[in-house]
Design a protein around this motif. Structure first.
Motif, PDB file in Angstrom:
ATOM      1  N   VAL A   1       0.845  -1.198   0.000  1.00  0.00           N
ATOM      2  CA  VAL A   1       0.000   0.000   0.000  1.00  0.00           C
ATOM      3  C   VAL A   1       0.880   1.248   0.000  1.00  0.00           C
ATOM      4  O   VAL A   1       0.717   2.150  -0.827  1.00  0.00           O
ATOM      5  N   ARG A   2       1.819   1.305   0.916  1.00  0.00           N
ATOM      6  CA  ARG A   2       2.690   2.489   1.016  1.00  0.00           C
ATOM      7  C   ARG A   2       3.552   2.647  -0.234  1.00  0.00           C
ATOM      8  O   ARG A   2       3.659   3.744  -0.789  1.00  0.00           O
TER       9      ARG A   2
ATOM     10  N   ARG B   1       4.515   8.828   5.066  1.00  0.00           N
ATOM     11  CA  ARG B   1       5.744   9.020   4.289  1.00  0.00           C
ATOM     12  C   ARG B   1       7.006   8.924   5.150  1.00  0.00           C
ATOM     13  O   ARG B   1       7.914   8.167   4.827  1.00  0.00           O
ATOM     14  N   PRO B   2       7.087   9.650   6.272  1.00  0.00           N
ATOM     15  CA  PRO B   2       8.303   9.541   7.093  1.00  0.00           C
ATOM     16  C   PRO B   2       8.444   8.115   7.638  1.00  0.00           C
ATOM     17  O   PRO B   2       7.470   7.542   8.153  1.00  0.00           O
ATOM     18  N   GLN B   3       9.628   7.561   7.509  1.00  0.00           N
ATOM     19  CA  GLN B   3       9.838   6.176   7.934  1.00  0.00           C
ATOM     20  C   GLN B   3       9.481   5.977   9.409  1.00  0.00           C
ATOM     21  O   GLN B   3       8.885   4.967   9.777  1.00  0.00           O
ATOM     22  N   GLY B   4       9.819   6.940  10.263  1.00  0.00           N
ATOM     23  CA  GLY B   4       9.493   6.812  11.687  1.00  0.00           C
ATOM     24  C   GLY B   4       7.996   6.733  11.936  1.00  0.00           C
ATOM     25  O   GLY B   4       7.530   5.921  12.737  1.00  0.00           O
ATOM     26  N   SER B   5       7.232   7.559  11.248  1.00  0.00           N
ATOM     27  CA  SER B   5       5.772   7.521  11.377  1.00  0.00           C
ATOM     28  C   SER B   5       5.215   6.200  10.862  1.00  0.00           C
ATOM     29  O   SER B   5       4.318   5.610  11.475  1.00  0.00           O
ATOM     30  N   TRP B   6       5.753   5.747   9.743  1.00  0.00           N
ATOM     31  CA  TRP B   6       5.306   4.482   9.165  1.00  0.00           C
ATOM     32  C   TRP B   6       5.598   3.325  10.111  1.00  0.00           C
ATOM     33  O   TRP B   6       4.734   2.477  10.349  1.00  0.00           O
ATOM     34  N   ASP B   7       6.789   3.298  10.690  1.00  0.00           N
ATOM     35  CA  ASP B   7       7.151   2.217  11.614  1.00  0.00           C
ATOM     36  C   ASP B   7       6.230   2.200  12.826  1.00  0.00           C
ATOM     37  O   ASP B   7       5.776   1.145  13.265  1.00  0.00           O
TER      38      ASP B   7
ATOM     39  N   THR C   1       1.027  10.657  13.672  1.00  0.00           N
ATOM     40  CA  THR C   1       1.556  11.934  13.179  1.00  0.00           C
ATOM     41  C   THR C   1       1.209  13.071  14.130  1.00  0.00           C
ATOM     42  O   THR C   1       2.061  13.907  14.444  1.00  0.00           O
ATOM     43  N   ALA C   2      -0.025  13.101  14.607  1.00  0.00           N
ATOM     44  CA  ALA C   2      -0.432  14.149  15.554  1.00  0.00           C
ATOM     45  C   ALA C   2       0.397  14.081  16.834  1.00  0.00           C
ATOM     46  O   ALA C   2       0.814  15.114  17.370  1.00  0.00           O
ATOM     47  N   GLU C   3       0.656  12.862  17.315  1.00  0.00           N
ATOM     48  CA  GLU C   3       1.469  12.705  18.520  1.00  0.00           C
ATOM     49  C   GLU C   3       2.912  13.149  18.292  1.00  0.00           C
ATOM     50  O   GLU C   3       3.512  13.789  19.159  1.00  0.00           O
ATOM     51  N   LEU C   4       3.473  12.841  17.125  1.00  0.00           N
ATOM     52  CA  LEU C   4       4.836  13.266  16.813  1.00  0.00           C
ATOM     53  C   LEU C   4       4.939  14.786  16.710  1.00  0.00           C
ATOM     54  O   LEU C   4       5.895  15.389  17.191  1.00  0.00           O
ATOM     55  N   ILE C   5       3.929  15.410  16.117  1.00  0.00           N
ATOM     56  CA  ILE C   5       3.907  16.872  16.014  1.00  0.00           C
ATOM     57  C   ILE C   5       3.808  17.493  17.404  1.00  0.00           C
ATOM     58  O   ILE C   5       4.538  18.429  17.737  1.00  0.00           O
TER      59      ILE C   5
END
Length: 128
Positions: A8-9, A82-88, A113-117
């Motif tokens: 998918v990605r 898209r960012p590998q960290g978010s995907w992982d 993503t919201a948590e990382l931001i």
């Protein structure tokens, strides 16, 4: 057929590279590490989920799509994975609950993503 989240990605990343006002037919679409059937199956599911701007030209014997681009929702989802960290982190959350749909995967990705931001900006959920 099982839907591969990695496929998918990878398919979405490849579709994003299609130039504006161009298209590609799914049976001619090549993405590394995946065969034609897996790519077509993934494109069909992304189309059904509303993540692709495409035309369904499938027959009873074969999936076939003319893919123009990602939809608005497809761009949102891809932006979150898209960012590998978010995907992982998204995959890790999905693996905790087992097999998940594309919609649930997108929900996990948006939350990650919201948590990382929030973490980068030093926002604490208790501050609200």
């Amino acid at each position: 057929m099982k839907l591969s989240h990695e496929c998918v990605r990878d398919v979405m990343l490849a579709i994003e590279e299609i130039p504006y006002r161009h298209y590609i037919e799914s049976n001619k679409f090549i993405v590394k590490d995946y065969d034609k059937d897996e790519i077509n199956y993934t494109i069909k599911r992304l189309y059904e989920a509303g993540f692709l701007d495409a035309k369904d030209q499938s027959t009873l014997s074969d999936y076939e799509f003319t893919v123009m681009s990602l939809s608005y929702y497809g761009h949102q989802f891809l932006g979150n994975i898209r960012p590998q960290g978010s995907w992982d982190k998204t995959k890790k959350a999905a693996n905790k609950v087992g097999s998940v749909s594309i919609d649930i995967l997108a929900t996990f990705a948006a939350k990650v993503t919201a948590e990382l931001i929030a973490k980068q900006l030093g926002i604490n959920n208790n501050d609200a």
